[in-house]
Scaffold this active site. Structure first.
Site, PDB file in Angstrom:
ATOM      1  NE  ARG A 239      -3.903 -55.691  -9.918  1.00  0.00           N
ATOM      2  CZ  ARG A 239      -3.836 -56.997  -9.658  1.00  0.00           C
ATOM      3  NH1 ARG A 239      -2.901 -57.448  -8.860  1.00  0.00           N
ATOM      4  NH2 ARG A 239      -4.681 -57.844 -10.188  1.00  0.00           N
TER       5      ARG A 239
ATOM      6  CG  ASP B 238     -13.048 -54.026  -2.668  1.00  0.00           C
ATOM      7  OD1 ASP B 238     -13.144 -55.072  -1.994  1.00  0.00           O
ATOM      8  OD2 ASP B 238     -12.250 -53.900  -3.615  1.00  0.00           O
TER       9      ASP B 238
ATOM     10  CB  ALA C 273     -13.294 -51.528 -18.770  1.00  0.00           C
ATOM     11  CB  ALA C 274     -14.535 -55.554 -14.742  1.00  0.00           C
ATOM     12  NE  ARG C 275     -11.907 -61.332 -17.232  1.00  0.00           N
ATOM     13  CZ  ARG C 275     -10.982 -60.604 -17.865  1.00  0.00           C
ATOM     14  NH1 ARG C 275     -11.327 -59.566 -18.592  1.00  0.00           N
ATOM     15  NH2 ARG C 275      -9.704 -60.914 -17.782  1.00  0.00           N
TER      16      ARG C 275
ATOM     17  CG  ASP D  25     -12.842 -53.115 -23.263  1.00  0.00           C
ATOM     18  OD1 ASP D  25     -12.807 -52.975 -24.513  1.00  0.00           O
ATOM     19  OD2 ASP D  25     -11.874 -53.542 -22.600  1.00  0.00           O
TER      20      ASP D  25
ATOM     21  CD  GLU E 176     -15.021 -60.498 -24.049  1.00  0.00           C
ATOM     22  OE1 GLU E 176     -13.850 -60.650 -24.435  1.00  0.00           O
ATOM     23  OE2 GLU E 176     -15.331 -59.784 -23.094  1.00  0.00           O
TER      24      GLU E 176
ATOM     25  CG  HIS F   8     -11.571 -57.903 -23.702  1.00  0.00           C
ATOM     26  ND1 HIS F   8     -12.096 -59.043 -23.138  1.00  0.00           N
ATOM     27  CD2 HIS F   8     -10.703 -57.407 -22.778  1.00  0.00           C
ATOM     28  CE1 HIS F   8     -11.572 -59.225 -21.937  1.00  0.00           C
ATOM     29  NE2 HIS F   8     -10.713 -58.244 -21.702  1.00  0.00           N
TER      30      HIS F   8
ATOM     31  CB  ALA G 170      -4.632 -55.060 -21.241  1.00  0.00           C
TER      32      ALA G 170
HETATM   33  P1  NAD Z   1      -7.838 -56.505  -8.381  1.00  0.00           P
HETATM   34  O1  NAD Z   1      -7.848 -57.903  -7.916  1.00  0.00           O
HETATM   35  O2  NAD Z   1      -6.686 -55.635  -8.087  1.00  0.00           O
HETATM   36  O3  NAD Z   1      -9.157 -55.780  -7.835  1.00  0.00           O
HETATM   37  C1  NAD Z   1     -10.404 -56.391  -7.809  1.00  0.00           C
HETATM   38  C2  NAD Z   1     -11.138 -55.846  -6.592  1.00  0.00           C
HETATM   39  O4  NAD Z   1     -12.465 -56.321  -6.607  1.00  0.00           O
HETATM   40  C3  NAD Z   1     -10.508 -56.305  -5.273  1.00  0.00           C
HETATM   41  O5  NAD Z   1     -10.150 -55.188  -4.473  1.00  0.00           O
HETATM   42  C4  NAD Z   1     -11.612 -57.111  -4.629  1.00  0.00           C
HETATM   43  O6  NAD Z   1     -11.618 -56.948  -3.223  1.00  0.00           O
HETATM   44  C5  NAD Z   1     -12.845 -56.521  -5.260  1.00  0.00           C
HETATM   45  N1  NAD Z   1     -14.002 -57.395  -5.207  1.00  0.00           N
HETATM   46  C6  NAD Z   1     -14.054 -58.742  -5.212  1.00  0.00           C
HETATM   47  N2  NAD Z   1     -15.330 -59.159  -5.118  1.00  0.00           N
HETATM   48  C7  NAD Z   1     -16.089 -58.034  -5.071  1.00  0.00           C
HETATM   49  C8  NAD Z   1     -17.492 -57.820  -4.975  1.00  0.00           C
HETATM   50  N3  NAD Z   1     -18.340 -58.820  -4.913  1.00  0.00           N
HETATM   51  N4  NAD Z   1     -17.923 -56.543  -4.952  1.00  0.00           N
HETATM   52  C9  NAD Z   1     -17.061 -55.505  -5.010  1.00  0.00           C
HETATM   53  N5  NAD Z   1     -15.723 -55.659  -5.085  1.00  0.00           N
HETATM   54  C10 NAD Z   1     -15.259 -56.908  -5.129  1.00  0.00           C
HETATM   55  O7  NAD Z   1      -8.123 -56.601  -9.947  1.00  0.00           O
HETATM   56  P2  NAD Z   1      -7.824 -55.490 -11.053  1.00  0.00           P
HETATM   57  O8  NAD Z   1      -6.460 -55.719 -11.624  1.00  0.00           O
HETATM   58  O9  NAD Z   1      -8.162 -54.154 -10.526  1.00  0.00           O
HETATM   59  O10 NAD Z   1      -8.860 -55.930 -12.183  1.00  0.00           O
HETATM   60  C11 NAD Z   1     -10.242 -55.656 -12.044  1.00  0.00           C
HETATM   61  C12 NAD Z   1     -11.012 -56.312 -13.182  1.00  0.00           C
HETATM   62  O11 NAD Z   1     -10.584 -55.783 -14.431  1.00  0.00           O
HETATM   63  C13 NAD Z   1     -10.831 -57.803 -13.278  1.00  0.00           C
HETATM   64  O12 NAD Z   1     -12.062 -58.416 -13.572  1.00  0.00           O
HETATM   65  C14 NAD Z   1      -9.948 -57.974 -14.478  1.00  0.00           C
HETATM   66  O13 NAD Z   1     -10.143 -59.216 -15.094  1.00  0.00           O
HETATM   67  C15 NAD Z   1     -10.433 -56.843 -15.346  1.00  0.00           C
HETATM   68  N6  NAD Z   1      -9.483 -56.451 -16.392  1.00  0.00           N
HETATM   69  C16 NAD Z   1      -9.992 -56.169 -17.631  1.00  0.00           C
HETATM   70  C17 NAD Z   1      -9.134 -55.794 -18.660  1.00  0.00           C
HETATM   71  C18 NAD Z   1      -9.663 -55.481 -20.020  1.00  0.00           C
HETATM   72  O14 NAD Z   1      -8.975 -55.701 -20.996  1.00  0.00           O
HETATM   73  N7  NAD Z   1     -10.854 -54.930 -20.131  1.00  0.00           N
HETATM   74  C19 NAD Z   1      -7.751 -55.712 -18.412  1.00  0.00           C
HETATM   75  C20 NAD Z   1      -7.273 -55.960 -17.131  1.00  0.00           C
HETATM   76  C21 NAD Z   1      -8.164 -56.321 -16.128  1.00  0.00           C
END
Ligand code: NAD
Length: 566
Positions: A174, A194, A254-256, A280, A285, A304, A307
């Site tokens: 997403r 991906d 900004a993922a984890r 982020d 943390e 962080h 969102a």
């Molecule tokens: P999502 O599940 O829609 O997308 C994650 C994608 O990663 C999927 O398409 C999956 O196929 C792919 N993936 C899985 N393993 C992989 C790998 N080894 N290599 C490459 N791609 C891989 O999730 P999302 O909603 O897009 O969220 C993505 C990240 O953002 C998550 O870690 C989520 O926790 C983080 N996030 C962070 C914040 C923040 O405050 N910074 C807010 C929301 C989400």
């Protein structure tokens, strides 16, 4: 002779819990939620909102079980102690993404669904990632700090233009896609990796997909991460990758925290291989006060905030409330964290298969007297395969219902089965059977548990069902006896020697007991027959005992299934 003396009331195993009788759903808001989420719950006629943010662990534990659902953010700790007496609690919804504050194992064991509302924060997080990228490229952070401190340095903060740069997006889910759309509008070249996307390009050919991260990395001027943290992604940008990347690489995470190896990052920034990083999220943390991540001149860091927008918080709180109620009302499961494979966005045919799986398993249940060791599900037909995970859960609930002290439901059933060493195999084929899609459930007991006198066909319990165009579920085979019966309401299964007079005798016994037989099907094989009766009222123990004492009767079992689905 196997007998189930009294029929037990069964709920449909594939169905989520229903509203407490006559009452309203009591929803506990255990954290400070955006007002829109609270207003949404309050406006629902079937809900009672209890807004109690900031409770201690003890106080929360004391009242959690009095509610059907709980909504939390990240502050409240939903520990094993809080969930020790789950009472009527069926679902916990996290307004947001991370569920680190919820003891998932304790929730799963208690049969409580945990869900998050990740989708709702997609836009805000993607915008934050892009904001970080723009600020990093133009040194906005240090330039501002210099101004704030009275300075004026124009040459030091000369940046890079984004147009024509190549951005490598890791994780094309997403947020990854949303970032890609924004990058394209900035005239950037977008590439991505991906492993779960099996396409050469995405977004109408505008995004080139690579087959591995290492393959993509040398082509990128900027890398941004949008993947979950797991064993594959932890440290995926580490010392070896920094050696292979383009010089002056810019990084956004900004993922984890932990996806980018933090020590390797500092080293790469210091030796000039990497020009800057915007973070982020962090392994720890908040990061320690003396962490170099906070003070490095080439790192732009935010606490962080992905969102954290007004719209984002409103969206996650409303989405969490909607999802929670959808589940309680039995209308859907979205964002499930602890019930993988469970779906409710099913087609009508898939829904019927899920429902039928539970009914079929309940029919088999009383015939399984020596335990369950292996369960095999055979799913034929493209249209039902998408619901395999949910069908599996529904089947297991029906098979294991009333066998253990602990309550078994679609949320915890896989853990319950796993704990007891029950092996489940799901075999699927896109090709449907000769008469359409089909589900077969086969149950094997522990080895050696069946005595030698049992006919080989009776050592395996097997039931086959179909859903025809009229959407009515049909059982077409029970342990090798062919039939066509809608599995619903009070049912009695009688296995007998195949000899004259048996039907009359059974009919007579039910007649004498004042029980009307609504439907009956008989099938024969190997000098035996199976009668499957649908009765208007369940037989009592006395009638069951009389039947099993009759010569020629081999087995009797009865079960109460939910009424026929409309
Ligand atoms: P999502 O599940 O829609 O997308 C994650 C994608 O990663 C999927 O398409 C999956 O196929 C792919 N993936 C899985 N393993 C992989 C790998 N080894 N290599 C490459 N791609 C891989 O999730 P999302 O909603 O897009 O969220 C993505 C990240 O953002 C998550 O870690 C989520 O926790 C983080 N996030 C962070 C914040 C923040 O405050 N910074 C807010 C929301 C989400």
């Amino acid at each position: 002779m196997t007998t189930t003396p009294t029929p037990t009331e069964q709920t449909s195993p594939g169905e989520p819990p229903q509203q407490e009788e006559k009452g309203r759903f009591r929803i506990l808001a255990a954290d400070k939620l955006a007002p829109e989420g609270l207003e949404y719950i309050d406006s629902q006629p079937d809900c009672e909102l209890v807004n109690k943010p900031g409770l201690s662990e003890e106080d929360l534990a004391a009242i959690a079980g009095e509610h059907d659902g709980m909504i939390v953010r990240s502050a409240v700790q939903v520990t094993a102690k809080v969930l020790a007496n789950p009472g009527r609690l069926k679902v916990i919804a996290r307004a947001g993404v991370g569920v680190d504050n919820i003891d998932l194992e304790a929730a799963t064991n208690a049969g409580i669904l945990v869900m998050n509302s990740a989708e709702a924060s997609t836009l805000s997080t993607a915008e934050h990632a892009f904001t970080l990228l723009m600020a990093l490229a133009r040194h906005i952070g240090p330039a501002y700090r210099t101004m704030y401190e009275g300075g004026w340095d124009r040459s030091k903060f000369s940046g890079v233009q984004l147009a024509d740069k190549t951005i490598g997006i890791v994780g094309f889910g997403r947020i990854g896609r949303t970032v890609a759309e924004r990058a394209l509008s900035f005239e950037m070249n977008v590439v991505a990796y991906d492993p779960f996307i099996n396409a050469k390009t995405m977004l109408d050919g505008k995004v080139k997909m690579y087959g591995s991260f290492d393959e993509m990395l040398p082509h990128a001027d900027i890398v941004t991460f949008h993947v979950p943290l797991n064993d594959e992604t932890r440290g995926m940008l580490g010392p070896a990758q920094f050696q292979a990347c383009r010089k002056n690489l810019l990084i956004v995470n900004a993922a984890r925290g932990g996806i980018v190896d933090e020590d390797a990052l500092i080293a790469a920034l210091d030796d000039g291989q990497c020009a800057g990083a915007a973070l982020d999220v962090y392994t720890e943390e908040p990061p320690p006060a003396d962490s170099p991540l906070r003070r490095h001149s080439k790192i732009l860091c935010t606490p962080h905030l992905g969102a954290s927008t007004r719209e984002g918080q409103k969206a996650v709180s409303v989405a969490a409330a909607e999802q929670l109620l959808e589940y309680l009302r039995g209308r859907g499961v979205r964002g499930a964290v602890n019930a993988p494979g469970l779906r409710v966005d099913l087609t009508p045919v898939q829904q019927r298969f899920v429902d039928m799986a539970g009914r079929m398993a309940l029919l088999l249940n009383p015939m399984i007297t020596r335990g369950v060791a292996n369960v095999t599900l055979e799913l034929l037909g493209e249209d039902v395969i998408g619901a395999a995970g949910t069908i599996e859960r529904s089947t297991l609930v029906g098979l294991l219902a009333n066998r253990f002290d602990e309550p078994v439901n679609v949320i915890n059933v896989k853990q319950v089965a796993e704990k007891r060493g029950i092996k489940v195999r799901v075999v699927t084929s896109e090709e449907s059977g000769p008469r359409g899609s089909q589900l077969a459930i086969e149950v094997h007991g522990p080895e050696g548990a069946v005595d030698d006198r049992t006919h080989p066909k009776d050592r395996v319990r097997r039931i086959v069902g179909r859903v025809y165009d009229d959407l009515r579920p049909r059982v077409v085979d029970v342990n090798g006896y062919h039939m066509d019966m809608v599995p619903a309401a009070d049912m009695v299964l009688i296995q007998n020697e195949d000899r004259p007079g048996m039907i009359g005798m059974v009919g007579g016994e039910f007649g004498q007991a004042g029980i009307n037989i609504a439907d009956m099907t008989i099938s024969r094989r190997d000098q035996t027959a199976l009668m499957l009766l649908k009765v208007d009222t369940p037989p009592d123990t006395a009638l069951i005992n009389r039947l099993k004492a009759r010569p020629g009767i081999l087995k009797v079992s009865c079960v109460r299934l939910p009424p026929e689905p409309r």
